[in-house]
Design an enzyme around this catalytic site. Structure first.
Site, PDB file in Angstrom:
ATOM      1  N   HIS A 177      99.383  89.949  -5.808  1.00 36.83           N
ATOM      2  CA  HIS A 177     100.505  90.883  -5.924  1.00 36.83           C
ATOM      3  C   HIS A 177     101.727  90.433  -5.121  1.00 36.83           C
ATOM      4  CE1 HIS A 177     102.522  94.387  -7.143  1.00 36.83           C
ATOM      5  NE2 HIS A 177     101.555  95.271  -7.012  1.00 36.83           N
ATOM      6  N   ASP A 408      98.157  89.554 -28.639  1.00 35.80           N
ATOM      7  CA  ASP A 408      97.248  89.041 -29.652  1.00 35.80           C
ATOM      8  C   ASP A 408      97.018  87.556 -29.365  1.00 35.80           C
ATOM      9  OD1 ASP A 408      95.970  88.069 -31.877  1.00 35.80           O
ATOM     10  OD2 ASP A 408      97.427  88.827 -33.326  1.00 35.80           O
TER      11      ASP A 408
END
Length: 466
Positions: A177, A408
């Protein structure tokens, strides 16, 4: 019910940028990137853990899954050409003149981690159908559990675990992070899936992406580069004071779905009750979060005279003057906190909570961001995460604007988004887009007692969708 011991490790490998040449003295991916204040104050949480669930492609033979794993590794390597900081490690520079240190990303192409796992007895339905998210998802579908961001000195900054299910595939990513925020996380995922699907069906792979990341860090004052810290993240005293251990028994995780129509109703109701004289316009997200704030506060049965607060992660990119590009790769976020008395929130209701959230968010303008920057440089503090979770608070990250379902990889869009165990506790909420346009999902972490009270709250239950 799916259990953690049903997930078996098949292999672990290291993936480097495809253009990396270990024998070369210099490469295009080798550089130093100094961390900005927005990165440094996130050295103490754990990694971001987000993953995507897919139905398994129609496989004609067992070798096909091996080709999918190989394909994902290759496309990841090609993606790291553009996002090469994720293949590096954190590093510390010691400044002998004043005893301070600075932290940077050493883009040395040490590599990202890629794990292949199998859970042949776990189905897609085992993940999506239970009311509460199964522990196996949080604990066993993601790597680097319990690793803090400062551990990026030795741990990979990116670790991917691809878990083959009985009828599906789960791709879980753990990213440091301190290296990037949610906006950059999903930029990386969108780019990886873009490269991956370009080579499906025997087509020649495309190594280009539609949105190139901007890797150079933004420093609001050039004189602050590098930012000097009066402590070292290598120091055991620093590490011991910033350990945060998640106690899973304190909370459960479930998803609440809100339709486009319900969110529009909440927004219209809040704006109508506030009225135009306040000179503000409540957004859909503010209305939804305020609705949650009231419902959770009511469910918790808190003393009316104590304070409750809502910490919300606010993006800086569009608020700076000039604005930072959306493709800025790194952190550019800070917390805003709305506070009120429990009794006042419950009496004035949803519109009052929405107004408080709106005021906090609108106050985070260019001037406020720069003041916060200057203040942090003068007194760097990495606050412990435990301060956010006190039984009276809520904290929200994520965004319904992130493109999660567009990922996708070549066998269709994901059917669900899930997260790991990192950075969770009672009161943590993450917002993600819904599967249908304009809808939203809320991943909520609360105690079983709070969930039970919410599910018996007619005002709340009538707004959620199945």
């Amino acid at each position: 019910m799916a259990s953690q011991d049903q997930v078996h490790l098949i292999s672990t490998s290291i993936v480097t940028p495809s253009s990396y040449n270990s024998s070369a003295t210099t490469t295009t991916t080798h550089r130093r990137i100094d961390l900005a204040t927005w990165d440094l104050h996130l050295l103490t949480p754990a990694y971001i853990q987000r993953g995507l669930l897919f139905t398994k492609p129609k496989l004609e033979d067992p070798a096909t899954i091996c080709s999918i794993i190989s394909h994902l590794k290759t496309s990841l390597s090609q993606t790291l050409d553009h996002f090469f900081p994720l293949a590096g490690r954190l590093a510390v520079e010691k400044h002998d003149d004043d005893g301070t240190t600075s932290v940077y990303i050493n883009c040395n192409s040490t590599g990202a981690e890629f794990i292949h796992a199998v859970a042949e007895h776990i189905t897609v339905a085992d993940i999506t159908e239970p009311i509460y998210v199964p522990d196996v998802v949080e604990y066993s579908f993601f790597s680097l559990n319990g690793v803090m961001d400062y551990d990026g000195l030795v741990k990979p900054l990116l670790s991917v675990q691809v878990t083959e299910l009985n009828d599906g595939i789960f791709i879980g990513c753990s990213i440091n992070h301190a290296v990037c925020d949610g906006t950059s996380f999903w930029h990386f995922m969108n780019s990886w899936s873009e490269i991956s699907r370009s080579a499906v069906g025997g087509k020649s792979p495309s190594t280009t992406i539609s949105r190139l990341p901007i890797l150079e860090r933004c420093f609001l004052k050039d004189a602050d580069r590098p930012i000097r810290l009066p402590f070292s993240i290598e120091d055991e005293r620093f590490r011991e004071s910033h350990v945060f251990r998640t106690i899973k028994s304190e909370y459960e995780v479930r998803f609440y779905h809100f339709t486009r129509e319900t969110i529009a109703m909440l927004k219209a109701k809040a704006n109508a009750e506030i009225g135009p004289t306040n000179g503000c316009c409540i957004s859909s997200l503010q209305a939804l979060l305020a609705h949650f704030w009231v419902a959770v506060t009511r469910a918790r049965g808190l003393d009316l005279n104590i304070e409750t607060s809502y910490s919300i992660l606010i993006g800086n990119r569009p608020r700076l003057v000039p604005p930072l590009p959306h493709e800025y790769f790194g952190n550019s976020v800070q917390f805003g906190v709305a506070t009120t008395k429990v009794g006042e929130l419950l009496e004035k209701g949803h519109s009052w909570g929405a107004l408080l959230l709106n005021q906090v968010i609108m106050s985070s303008d260019d001037a406020a961001i720069r003041r916060s920057w200057d203040s942090w440089v003068q007194k760097p503090v990495c606050a412990g995460r435990a301060a956010f979770f006190q039984g009276t608070t809520l904290i929200t990250g994520g965004s319904p604007r992130f493109d999660m379902y567009g990922n996708d990889f070549g066998w269709g869009q994901p059917i669900a988004v899930r997260s790991g165990i990192a950075n969770k506790s009672d009161g943590k909420i993450s917002v993600i887009p819904g599967l249908t346009e304009g809808s939203s999902c809320v991943e909520a972490c609360f105690s079983p007692k709070t969930f039970t009270a919410m599910e018996n709250d007619i005002q709340f239950v009538t707004t959620i969708s199945n």
